[in-house]
Design a protein around this motif. Structure first.
Motif, PDB file in Angstrom:
ATOM      1  N   VAL A   1       0.860  -1.184   0.000  1.00  0.00           N
ATOM      2  CA  VAL A   1       0.000   0.000   0.000  1.00  0.00           C
ATOM      3  C   VAL A   1       0.893   1.230   0.000  1.00  0.00           C
ATOM      4  O   VAL A   1       1.579   1.516   0.977  1.00  0.00           O
ATOM      5  CB  VAL A   1      -0.946   0.001   1.213  1.00  0.00           C
ATOM      6  CG1 VAL A   1      -1.822   1.258   1.183  1.00  0.00           C
ATOM      7  CG2 VAL A   1      -1.816  -1.243   1.203  1.00  0.00           C
ATOM      8  N   GLY A   2       0.877   1.934  -1.115  1.00  0.00           N
ATOM      9  CA  GLY A   2       1.749   3.088  -1.302  1.00  0.00           C
ATOM     10  C   GLY A   2       2.592   2.897  -2.544  1.00  0.00           C
ATOM     11  O   GLY A   2       3.516   2.075  -2.538  1.00  0.00           O
TER      12      GLY A   2
ATOM     13  N   GLY B   1      -1.884   2.496  -5.083  1.00  0.00           N
ATOM     14  CA  GLY B   1      -1.565   3.906  -4.898  1.00  0.00           C
ATOM     15  C   GLY B   1      -2.799   4.775  -4.973  1.00  0.00           C
ATOM     16  O   GLY B   1      -3.717   4.498  -5.753  1.00  0.00           O
ATOM     17  N   ASP B   2      -2.834   5.848  -4.187  1.00  0.00           N
ATOM     18  CA  ASP B   2      -4.021   6.703  -4.192  1.00  0.00           C
ATOM     19  C   ASP B   2      -3.987   7.768  -5.277  1.00  0.00           C
ATOM     20  O   ASP B   2      -4.992   8.440  -5.521  1.00  0.00           O
ATOM     21  CB  ASP B   2      -4.238   7.340  -2.817  1.00  0.00           C
ATOM     22  CG  ASP B   2      -3.074   8.212  -2.361  1.00  0.00           C
ATOM     23  OD1 ASP B   2      -2.066   8.306  -3.081  1.00  0.00           O
ATOM     24  OD2 ASP B   2      -3.182   8.795  -1.261  1.00  0.00           O
TER      25      ASP B   2
ATOM     26  N   THR C   1      -7.584   4.492  -2.647  1.00  0.00           N
ATOM     27  CA  THR C   1      -7.123   4.926  -1.333  1.00  0.00           C
ATOM     28  C   THR C   1      -7.487   3.908  -0.262  1.00  0.00           C
ATOM     29  O   THR C   1      -8.658   3.534  -0.124  1.00  0.00           O
ATOM     30  CB  THR C   1      -7.755   6.289  -0.975  1.00  0.00           C
ATOM     31  OG1 THR C   1      -7.392   7.245  -1.972  1.00  0.00           O
ATOM     32  CG2 THR C   1      -7.276   6.775   0.393  1.00  0.00           C
TER      33      THR C   1
ATOM     34  N   ILE D   1       3.334  -1.706   4.254  1.00  0.00           N
ATOM     35  CA  ILE D   1       2.826  -0.336   4.348  1.00  0.00           C
ATOM     36  C   ILE D   1       3.915   0.618   3.877  1.00  0.00           C
ATOM     37  O   ILE D   1       5.006   0.663   4.444  1.00  0.00           O
ATOM     38  CB  ILE D   1       2.413  -0.016   5.794  1.00  0.00           C
ATOM     39  CG1 ILE D   1       1.293  -0.970   6.240  1.00  0.00           C
ATOM     40  CG2 ILE D   1       1.969   1.437   5.925  1.00  0.00           C
ATOM     41  CD1 ILE D   1       1.083  -0.983   7.738  1.00  0.00           C
TER      42      ILE D   1
ATOM     43  N   THR E   1       2.998   4.086   2.686  1.00  0.00           N
ATOM     44  CA  THR E   1       2.148   5.213   2.320  1.00  0.00           C
ATOM     45  C   THR E   1       2.820   6.573   2.440  1.00  0.00           C
ATOM     46  O   THR E   1       2.215   7.598   2.101  1.00  0.00           O
ATOM     47  CB  THR E   1       0.858   5.203   3.166  1.00  0.00           C
ATOM     48  OG1 THR E   1       1.164   4.858   4.521  1.00  0.00           O
ATOM     49  CG2 THR E   1      -0.119   4.187   2.630  1.00  0.00           C
TER      50      THR E   1
END
Length: 398
Positions: A11-12, A37-38, A81, A107, A109
């Motif tokens: 995540v990221g 990715g957001d 997200t 993680i 982020t």
């Protein structure tokens, strides 16, 4: 591997996340690999955003060509997200209401920029963290004449240099005694002040921004805490960042206290105390040479941590030597290099000062723990072996 890992979810989709994916494939991992990715943009390089990109000298900030992800069988999920994680079911919740399962969660982020509470949202006021932030700033730069940069960290100083190269009048406002004070101390900060003043930048230290002066929905100036008004049609808030870890608040994943810099607490391999959960990069608080866990916001640190994490996740040991932390900043015609950990020092010695070139040694109990130089590449890098011997992290995630 100590447990079956058929799907690694990262995540990221920044530098740290991409490097973790690369290192997993390089280490022989053949399972499913998802990079979430957001932003609606594939992983890109952030350092050029405050320099070449904002000045309009390049549009290409991609870290890898598009075909790389297919070749490496990395699934990119962009514009998605993460809003939470169920570590028992091993599922990450997304803002659109869906979720993703994982066997191992990494993680990565990163950070989000700090804002000044109470300032209105008006045209002409920017932060710089994302590619979209940089694009908006670059678009505004073409019509701007007077800029105020709030915060004299590395990003603020780089933007000041970039704006001066485009002919803008620039004022830096910094509550600390000098630019880069928190990172490098007053002695080197004074040398950086001298550099910017020689380029026509007004450096206002020891005060902060009290309010914005606006006309309609646009900024026309800032009012400082000392009562001074500075005219400006472009304002950049560069007062640092905080770890993007809010989405983990109710997860049970251990987080450092905000007073300690925040971030995800891990051991010396990036592993948290929650089974199957790891952290890497700017959001991760790994054991530090100071004897406690601390986030290290260095570009090179992301790659080094990813190498160590991937090896541990795959059940092995990382190859190669541990790298000494390194960061650099391009300002005007100078490259300021930081090798080691200046924050550990109890003494700073300016060993050379030749105007636009300088060299500083940072000592702890008489031992060298960092070297900072401006346009002194050889002399900085010569200290790497000594620094490696003096900087040995101690694992402590209590």
């Amino acid at each position: 591997m100590s447990e079956s890992v058929e799907h690694v979810l990262i995540v990221g989709a920044g530098l740290a996340g991409l490097r973790a994916a690369e290192e997993l494939r390089r280490g022989g991992y053949t399972g499913e690999l998802t990079l979430l990715g957001d932003e609606n943009r594939a992983p890109y390089d952030r350092p050029p955003l405050s320099k070449q990109y904002v000045r309009g000298e390049t549009d290409d900030t991609a870290l890898r060509p598009a075909e790389f992800y297919d070749e490496q069988r990395i699934t990119l999920r962009l514009g998605a997200t993460a809003t939470g994680v169920d570590t028992t079911a091993r599922r990450v919740r997304l803002a659109d209401g869906s979720d993703l399962g994982y066997d191992a969660l990494v993680i990565a982020t990163g950070l989000r920029p700090r804002r000044i509470p109470g300032l209105p949202e008006v045209s002409g006021v920017h932060v710089l963290r994302s590619h979209a932030d940089a694009a908006g700033l670059r678009a505004h730069l073409g019509s701007a004449r007077q800029a105020v940069i709030v915060g004299a960290g590395f990003i603020g100083c780089e933007l000041a240099a970039s704006f001066r190269s485009r002919g803008l009048a620039v004022t830096i406002v910094e509550p600390q005694p000098t630019p880069l004070y928190a990172a490098l101390g007053a002695a080197v900060g004074a040398l950086v002040t001298r550099l910017h003043e020689s380029e026509g930048v007004e450096v206002r230290c020891g005060t902060g921004v009290e309010s914005l002066v606006t006309e309609g929905d646009s900024v026309i100036g800032v009012r400082l805490a000392d009562g001074t008004r500075i005219d400006a049609d472009l304002v950049v808030i560069g007062i640092g960042s905080v770890p993007a870890a809010d989405w983990l608040a109710d997860s049970g994943i251990p987080l450092a206290a905000p007073a300690d810099g925040g971030g995800v607490l891990t051991d010396e391999t990036g592993r948290t105390t929650v089974p199957g959960v790891w952290a890497v990069g700017d959001v991760a608080a790994w054991p530090h040479a100071a004897g406690r866990n601390k986030r290290v916001e260095h570009w090179t640190n992301a790659g080094e941590q990813a190498r160590i994490l991937a090896a541990a996740l795959l059940g092995g040991e990382p190859a190669g030597e541990t790298q000494v932390p390194y960061v650099w900043s391009d300002q005007y015609d100078m490259k300021i290099q930081v090798l080691g950990l200046p924050g550990l020092a109890d003494e700073i010695r300016i060993v050379e000062d030749r105007g636009r070139k300088f060299l500083a040694h940072y000592l702890r109990a008489g031992e060298l723990v960092a070297v900072v130089g401006a346009s002194m590449v050889g002399k900085v890098m010569k200290a790497r072996a000594e620094l490696a011997a003096n900087l040995r992290p101690r694992a402590d995630i209590s």
